[in-house]
Motif scaffolding. Sequence first.
Motif, short mmCIF file in Angstrom:
data_model
loop_
_atom_site.label_atom_id
_atom_site.label_comp_id
_atom_site.label_asym_id
_atom_site.label_seq_id
_atom_site.Cartn_x
_atom_site.Cartn_y
_atom_site.Cartn_z
N VAL A 1 55.92 -21.26 -68.96
CA VAL A 1 56.75 -20.17 -68.44
C VAL A 1 56.45 -18.90 -69.24
N LYS A 2 56.33 -17.79 -68.53
CA LYS A 2 56.10 -16.48 -69.16
C LYS A 2 57.24 -15.55 -68.78
N ASP A 3 57.48 -14.59 -69.63
CA ASP A 3 58.53 -13.60 -69.41
C ASP A 3 57.91 -12.28 -68.94
N ILE A 4 58.55 -11.64 -67.97
CA ILE A 4 58.13 -10.35 -67.45
C ILE A 4 59.30 -9.39 -67.59
N THR A 5 59.05 -8.20 -68.15
CA THR A 5 60.09 -7.18 -68.28
C THR A 5 59.57 -5.87 -67.73
N VAL A 6 60.30 -5.28 -66.78
CA VAL A 6 59.99 -3.93 -66.30
C VAL A 6 60.65 -2.99 -67.30
N VAL A 7 59.83 -2.41 -68.16
CA VAL A 7 60.33 -1.61 -69.28
C VAL A 7 60.75 -0.22 -68.84
N LEU B 1 55.97 0.61 -66.21
CA LEU B 1 55.41 -0.03 -67.40
C LEU B 1 56.02 -1.42 -67.49
N VAL B 2 55.17 -2.43 -67.56
CA VAL B 2 55.63 -3.82 -67.50
C VAL B 2 55.07 -4.57 -68.71
N LEU B 3 55.92 -5.37 -69.33
CA LEU B 3 55.55 -6.18 -70.48
C LEU B 3 55.57 -7.64 -70.07
N LYS B 4 54.47 -8.35 -70.34
CA LYS B 4 54.40 -9.79 -70.10
C LYS B 4 54.26 -10.46 -71.46
N HIS B 5 55.06 -11.49 -71.70
CA HIS B 5 55.06 -12.14 -73.01
C HIS B 5 55.00 -13.65 -72.82
N LYS B 6 54.22 -14.30 -73.68
CA LYS B 6 54.13 -15.75 -73.68
C LYS B 6 53.83 -16.23 -75.08
N VAL B 7 54.14 -17.46 -75.36
CA VAL B 7 53.77 -18.07 -76.63
C VAL B 7 52.86 -19.25 -76.28
N PHE B 8 51.61 -19.19 -76.76
CA PHE B 8 50.61 -20.19 -76.42
C PHE B 8 49.66 -20.29 -77.59
N ASN B 9 49.91 -21.19 -78.49
CA ASN B 9 49.17 -21.34 -79.74
C ASN B 9 49.39 -20.14 -80.67
N ARG B 10 49.69 -19.01 -80.14
CA ARG B 10 50.13 -17.82 -80.86
C ARG B 10 50.80 -16.95 -79.80
N GLU B 11 51.46 -15.89 -80.25
CA GLU B 11 52.10 -15.03 -79.26
C GLU B 11 51.08 -14.13 -78.59
N TYR B 12 51.18 -14.02 -77.29
CA TYR B 12 50.35 -13.09 -76.54
C TYR B 12 51.26 -12.18 -75.75
N THR B 13 50.90 -10.95 -75.69
CA THR B 13 51.65 -9.98 -74.92
C THR B 13 50.66 -9.15 -74.14
N GLN B 14 51.08 -8.74 -72.96
CA GLN B 14 50.31 -7.78 -72.19
C GLN B 14 51.24 -6.63 -71.85
N VAL B 15 50.72 -5.44 -71.85
CA VAL B 15 51.44 -4.29 -71.34
C VAL B 15 50.60 -3.77 -70.18
N ALA B 16 51.25 -3.55 -69.05
CA ALA B 16 50.52 -3.06 -67.88
C ALA B 16 51.14 -1.77 -67.37
N LEU B 17 50.28 -0.88 -66.90
CA LEU B 17 50.69 0.35 -66.25
C LEU B 17 50.42 0.19 -64.76
N TYR B 18 51.46 0.30 -63.97
CA TYR B 18 51.34 0.23 -62.52
C TYR B 18 51.62 1.61 -61.94
N ALA B 19 50.92 1.94 -60.86
CA ALA B 19 51.12 3.22 -60.19
C ALA B 19 51.14 2.98 -58.68
N ARG B 20 51.82 3.85 -57.98
CA ARG B 20 51.89 3.74 -56.52
C ARG B 20 50.60 4.22 -55.86
N SER B 21 49.76 4.93 -56.60
CA SER B 21 48.48 5.40 -56.06
C SER B 21 47.41 5.24 -57.14
N HIS B 22 46.18 5.59 -56.81
CA HIS B 22 45.07 5.48 -57.77
C HIS B 22 45.05 6.63 -58.77
#
Length: 185
Positions: free
Chosen positions: A109-115, A124-145
């Motif tokens: 299970v992973k956690d997703i937070t719309v920051v 701006l969205v943060l994805k967090h998981k713990v898998f042998n060590r902590e991993y985090t992703q930060v993503a930037l989403y936009a409605r256009s390119h």
Amino acid sequence: MRTTAVAVVMVMVCMRMARADVKPQKDFSLQRFAGKWYRMGLAYDSPGFAPFRDKLKASMGVITALPSGNVNLTMWEATPLGCQVKMYHYEKTSVPGQFTYFSTRHNMVKDITVVDTNYTDYALVLKHKVFNREYTQVALYARSHSVRNNVIQKFKALALSQGFPAESILTPPPTENCPPSGTPR
């Protein structure tokens, strides 16, 4: 030597505290958040991802809000095998703007937070998981390119505050024909 060890521990504590302090968008509205988004930025420092950083392209996703408060996400990503579609199901939590999902790839299970989002331009969205060590992703989403420079700077500042080195913060170019023309969206 001892000073270096103390400094490393302090940095790790600060990184954990920064993650713990991340809160979801105030008064988050799933209905306003639903719709088409382009992933225009990604901060990710997984060692397995490093060789692919220069190959990353912007991807497109469609968020569908379900009556239960859960979310379906359909993502199209350009890969060496062509345009791939992936489906995700995010479960709501008791906190609006926070979700969980089960990753079949990592069997966890992973956690997703719309920051942060203004709903019409960026998220701006943060994805967090713990898998042998902590991993985090930060993503930037936009409605256009196209994304305003101040939004890109906000994304980079969030990623840096989460402990990402500058070289792991990417703003990839757009993908051509992914999803393919004529794909229902």
